[in-house]
Design an enzyme around this catalytic site. Structure first.
Site, PDB file in Angstrom:
ATOM      1  CD  GLU A   1      -0.359  -6.136  13.483  1.00  0.00           C
ATOM      2  OE1 GLU A   1       1.341  -5.013  14.175  1.00  0.00           O
ATOM      3  OE2 GLU A   1      -0.196  -5.878  12.449  1.00  0.00           O
TER       4      GLU A   1
ATOM      5  CD  GLU B   1      -1.268  -2.778   2.494  1.00  0.00           C
ATOM      6  OE1 GLU B   1      -0.752  -2.581   2.385  1.00  0.00           O
ATOM      7  OE2 GLU B   1      -2.134  -2.771   2.357  1.00  0.00           O
TER       8      GLU B   1
ATOM      9  CE  LYS C   1       1.203  -7.707   4.983  1.00  0.00           C
ATOM     10  NZ  LYS C   1       2.514  -7.251   5.326  1.00  0.00           N
TER      11      LYS C   1
ATOM     12  N   GLY D   1       6.355  -2.353  14.563  1.00  0.00           N
ATOM     13  CA  GLY D   1       5.648  -1.554  13.652  1.00  0.00           C
ATOM     14  C   GLY D   1       4.666  -0.717  15.376  1.00  0.00           C
ATOM     15  NE  ARG D   2       2.401  -5.828  17.653  1.00  0.00           N
ATOM     16  CZ  ARG D   2       2.553  -6.745  17.183  1.00  0.00           C
ATOM     17  NH1 ARG D   2       3.145  -6.086  15.472  1.00  0.00           N
ATOM     18  NH2 ARG D   2       3.211  -7.739  17.320  1.00  0.00           N
TER      19      ARG D   2
HETATM   20  O1  LIG Z   1       5.643  -0.232   8.526  1.00  0.00           O
HETATM   21  P1  LIG Z   1       5.752  -0.947   7.130  1.00  0.00           P
HETATM   22  O2  LIG Z   1       7.395  -1.632   6.866  1.00  0.00           O
HETATM   23  O3  LIG Z   1       5.774  -0.625   6.626  1.00  0.00           O
HETATM   24  O4  LIG Z   1       5.016  -1.948   7.940  1.00  0.00           O
HETATM   25  C1  LIG Z   1       3.381  -1.435   8.553  1.00  0.00           C
HETATM   26  C2  LIG Z   1       2.663  -2.936   9.216  1.00  0.00           C
HETATM   27  O5  LIG Z   1       2.009  -3.252   8.161  1.00  0.00           O
HETATM   28  C3  LIG Z   1       2.373  -4.604   8.481  1.00  0.00           C
HETATM   29  O6  LIG Z   1       1.809  -5.368   7.292  1.00  0.00           O
HETATM   30  C4  LIG Z   1       2.747  -5.069   9.663  1.00  0.00           C
HETATM   31  O7  LIG Z   1       0.652  -5.581   9.724  1.00  0.00           O
HETATM   32  C5  LIG Z   1       2.236  -3.846  10.797  1.00  0.00           C
HETATM   33  O8  LIG Z   1       2.743  -4.127  12.273  1.00  0.00           O
HETATM   34  C6  LIG Z   1       3.085  -2.880  10.221  1.00  0.00           C
HETATM   35  O9  LIG Z   1       3.276  -1.772  11.430  1.00  0.00           O
END
Ligand SMILES: O=P(O)(O)OC[C@H]1O[C@H](O)[C@H](O)[C@@H](O)[C@@H]1O
Length: 527
Positions: A356, A215, A503, A269-270
């Site tokens: 998550e 995305e 994905k 990420g979270r």
């Molecule tokens: O920061 P990125 O590597 O683009 O990831 C963005 C997000 O996508 C992933 O699918 C995980 O589910 C998330 O934990 C993450 O924050």
């Protein structure tokens, strides 16, 4: 017993948990007294306090919950995590988001002996310096115009936390730049946001820790093409953009962009809002000193979570009581209800943070579990939620424990007394107090349709005013609560294998490689 004298047992092997299961549940109405309201409170950071008087836990439950946290060595595990232990067992990684706020247990070195905290602080120094130069007009857009708007392109942890914190700060401090976000691959998301900006005065922040998220890369390309399409003389699309990514990502070191700021693989990420992932946009939008204040609040909560005794440790108590609700009373859902419109997207961030992290079915060693783990989390600001789903919360067939958040003062201080001398902030918090009691005590009525069963538990996190420090403390409160609950469930709260299958199927479908007939049949419905 592993090194550091830390042992890892499943929740249902813990003696204290087995003892908790033998206790008979308590009547919330009997527990809820004015002295309980005065006494059942614990501190989180920046003056936040956690009140659990309307939770169905008495002295015996609390004693056993405290024993459980000791038997499961929650503080020892937190200390090990903060010191750089490999607590992300799925990806064999350290978990170091606390290090973005303070050296909680001292320096943490990587395998080459490098000081990781110094790396995080260096990145913060770099993006703080960058923000100062943008604010001073020393750094401008590629056509020489000052940047007035900052637009983050990211999704998941690269969007939800930063967006929630941006919205929560808008009313707390004077903004220096307007902040906007594009996250969804739905082209209407980008189109709607781009329709309102000045391309020459907008600084884009491309945020992707992995540098591979479909995305985000799609939206990056869409934005760059959109900028090209404007055919503005002298405009160089890449020089309207900075990146935030991990040093190991394909985006690292791009020389087509204006600048890049880095995190590492030890920031999930979270859990990344207090790293450059949230720090760049918040420093640009509000100033580096505001982001510093947020980090200070988070650091205060981290220190309490690590050092305070059980009854004075709000994140630990909240985690333990949440475990009781989930695994003794078997409530599968919880709602976070902030009585603050500024926290409108905070529940959405908590959905990712909690679900998550703890939406897992095997333990940290991959063994299937025999008990429930992370609850479903949802929420909306009050009082709006009262006009939406509170009917179910009050009179539905299922009990849903509630986590209220409230502040004594509004952020902006712009209010009005009505003819009775009552202002809006007073009405907001009177509603909050009334809801806690209505849920807990209910109301009998001869007409069953008008009777309220009560016995519906809630907690209350209350602060003076939603300032940057309080916001940082609130963020860290929930990060540490989720971490402690993951330790209690003996799961790995720091990877997210569950998001991979979708994905993979998407990629196969888009590349024409799939042979899954049903997948293609649904795809046909959507074309
Ligand atoms: O920061 P990125 O590597 O683009 O990831 C963005 C997000 O996508 C992933 O699918 C995980 O589910 C998330 O934990 C993450 O924050």
């Amino acid at each position: 017993m592993e090194k550091n004298n830390i042992s890892y047992i499943d929740l249902d092997q813990a003696k204290a948990f087995k003892a908790l299961e033998t206790l008979s549940p308590l009547s919330l109405e009997k527990l809820l007294t004015t002295s309980a309201i005065a006494e059942k409170t614990a501190a989180s950071g920046a003056g936040l306090s956690y009140n659990y008087a309307a939770m169905p836990v008495g002295e015996k439950q609390l004693e056993l919950l405290e024993q459980l946290t000791e038997e499961m060595q929650l503080i020892g595990k937190f200390r090990l995590l903060a010191a750089g232990g490999v607590m992300n067992t799925g990806e064999k990684r350290k978990v170091l988001h606390h290090l973005c706020r303070s050296e909680l247990v001292g320096k943490v070195l990587d395998e080459k002996g490098q000081d990781i905290g110094a790396f995080y602080r260096e990145q913060q120094r770099r993006f703080s310096d960058f923000a100062g130069k943008v604010h001073a007009g020393e750094i401008t857009g590629s056509t020489g115009k000052a940047f007035t708007t900052v637009l983050q392109i990211g999704i998941g942890g690269s969007d939800l936390g930063p967006r929630a914190l941006y919205l929560a700060l808008e009313g707390a401090v004077e903004a220096k730049m307007k902040g906007l976000f594009i996250s969804n691959v739905d082209p209407d998301d980008a189109a709607a946001v781009l329709s309102g900006i000045d391309p020459e005065r907008t600084l884009f922040i491309l945020v992707s820790k992995s540098g591979t998220t479909q995305e985000t890369l799609t939206n990056r390309d869409l934005v760059l093409s959109w900028l090209e399409s404007k055919e503005i003389p002298g405009l160089k699309p890449g020089k309207q953009m900075v990146a935030v990514t991990s040093a190991t990502s394909p985006l690292a070191g791009s020389d087509t962009l204006l600048d890049s700021f880095y995190i590492d693989d030890f920031i999930g990420g979270r859990y990344s809002s207090t790293s450059a992932v949230g720090g760049v946009i918040l420093s640009l939008a509000f100033g580096p000193e505001v982001f510093d204040r947020l980090l200070k609040g988070a650091a205060e909560t981290d220190a309490i979570a690590l050092n305070a005794p059980f009854r004075e440790n709000a994140p630990l108590l909240d985690a333990a009581i949440g475990l009781y609700l989930r695994n003794i009373l078997h409530y599968p859902v919880t709602a976070v209800l902030p009585y603050s419109q500024a926290l409108s997207r905070f529940p959405a961030h908590l959905q990712q943070l909690d679900m998550e992290s703890n939406g897992k079915r095997v333990n940290r060693d991959g063994k299937p579990l025999g008990y429930s783990t992370g609850p479903v989390v949802f929420g909306e600001p009050g009082t709006n939620g009262q006009h939406s789903f509170y009917q179910l919360l009050h009179q539905g067939t299922d009990i849903i424990p509630l986590q209220f958040v409230g502040f004594k003062k509004s952020q902006r201080g712009e209010d009005r007394n009505d003819e009775a001398g009552i202002n809006s902030q007073r009405k907001l918090n009177a509603n909050l107090a009334a809801q806690i009691i209505a849920f807990a005590k209910g109301k009998e009525d001869v007409n069953p349709n008008k009777s309220f069963p009560g016995g519906r538990p809630s907690s209350l996190l209350v602060g003076d005013r939603l300032s940057p420090e309080v916001l940082g403390a609130l963020l860290a409160h929930f990060e540490n609560k989720v971490m402690f609950q993951g330790f209690l469930w003996n799961i790995n709260s720091f990877d997210q294998e569950g998001v991979q299958l979708g994905k993979i199927l998407t990629k196969k479908l888009l590349s024409g490689e799939t042979e899954d007939q049903e997948l293609m049949a649904f795809d046909t419905l959507l074309r």
